[in-house]
Design an enzyme around this catalytic site. Structure first.
Site, PDB file in Angstrom:
ATOM      1  N   ASP A 103      79.244 -42.429  62.859  1.00 55.17           N
ATOM      2  CA  ASP A 103      79.113 -41.089  63.429  1.00 55.17           C
ATOM      3  C   ASP A 103      77.917 -40.404  62.790  1.00 55.17           C
ATOM      4  O   ASP A 103      77.601 -40.653  61.619  1.00 55.17           O
ATOM      5  CB  ASP A 103      80.370 -40.250  63.195  1.00 55.17           C
ATOM      6  N   LYS A 135      86.767 -43.703  76.132  1.00 58.50           N
ATOM      7  CA  LYS A 135      87.305 -42.552  76.863  1.00 58.50           C
ATOM      8  C   LYS A 135      86.318 -42.073  77.920  1.00 58.50           C
ATOM      9  O   LYS A 135      85.114 -42.056  77.693  1.00 58.50           O
ATOM     10  CB  LYS A 135      87.601 -41.413  75.880  1.00 58.50           C
ATOM     11  N   GLY A 148      87.852 -38.666  61.386  1.00 59.55           N
ATOM     12  CA  GLY A 148      88.456 -39.823  60.746  1.00 59.55           C
ATOM     13  C   GLY A 148      89.902 -40.109  61.090  1.00 59.55           C
ATOM     14  O   GLY A 148      90.520 -40.975  60.468  1.00 59.55           O
TER      15      GLY A 148
END
Length: 213
Positions: A88, A167, A68
């Site tokens: 998630d 990413k 978080g």
């Protein structure tokens, strides 16, 4: 006065080195002092400071949100406006102003698309990373597969001119194929490695600006 270095207990050499770096990491200490759930919060703070991606009133989808740290940063920026959907499979403690959705973004695509049906997303962010295999090339390819999954959601749910942050781990030729495939989808692509990323890390963030359609 010199900063104290924490000593670590007896363990394997590799885990000892990791633990030593972790407990003496200035961003870990800063996150604890400033009550962020992870040091990764500072990566997003740097990204947003440079690119001004998230603004009040925006609708943001975060993929791979636990524990978080990024959610805290986004919620602070939105400050009660807009909407943040944090997804998630791992458990994540509630954060004020954040919709926490527990599901597998790869295996439960239908469920997530149903959840965000009719939602116009301004930004999609992801700090997803694969489990380490020990192979530089394998890990890079796995990270690109995750980024491709993020782009799957962007293709279908991100509004025109919207932004994606995702990413990848450098180390394979697939990186160039993947990035080249994005050039027809976004107006501008930036590579960015925040100061909060460890120097030895091969992670790099792709900032995809201005979805073209």
């Amino acid at each position: 006065m010199k900063n104290k270095l924490h000593r670590v207990g007896r363990c394997t050499a590799s885990s000892s080195r990791w633990l030593y770096r972790h407990v003496n990491d200035p961003f870990v200490k800063k996150a604890k002092a400033e009550q962020y759930r992870s040091r990764a919060a500072y990566k997003l703070l740097e990204i947003d400071e440079k690119f001004n991606l998230i603004r009040k009133g925006f609708v943001v989808l975060e993929l791979g949100s636990a524990p978080g740290g990024w959610s805290q940063v986004i919620a602070d920026i939105l400050n009660g406006t807009g909407r943040l959907i944090a997804v998630d499979l791992a458990d994540m403690d509630p954060i004020s102003g954040v919709e926490v959705v527990k599901l597998d973004i790869e295996l439960q695509r239908k469920e997530l698309y149903e959840y965000i049906s009719g939602v116009e997303l301004d930004v999609i962010v992801s700090d997803l990373a694969p489990s380490a295999s020990g192979s530089r090339v394998t890990d890079s390819i796995s990270s690109i597969r995750l980024a491709e999954l993020v782009l799957h959601y962007a293709k279908n749910s991100l509004k025109k001119f919207g932004t994606v942050v995702t990413k990848i781990l450098r180390g394979s030729e697939d990186e160039y194929r993947f990035v080249n495939s994005l050039r027809k989808q976004f107006k501008k692509i930036e590579y960015f490695k925040p100061d909060a990323s460890r120097k030895a890390s091969r992670e790099i963030y792709l900032i995809l600006l201005g979805k073209l359609s």
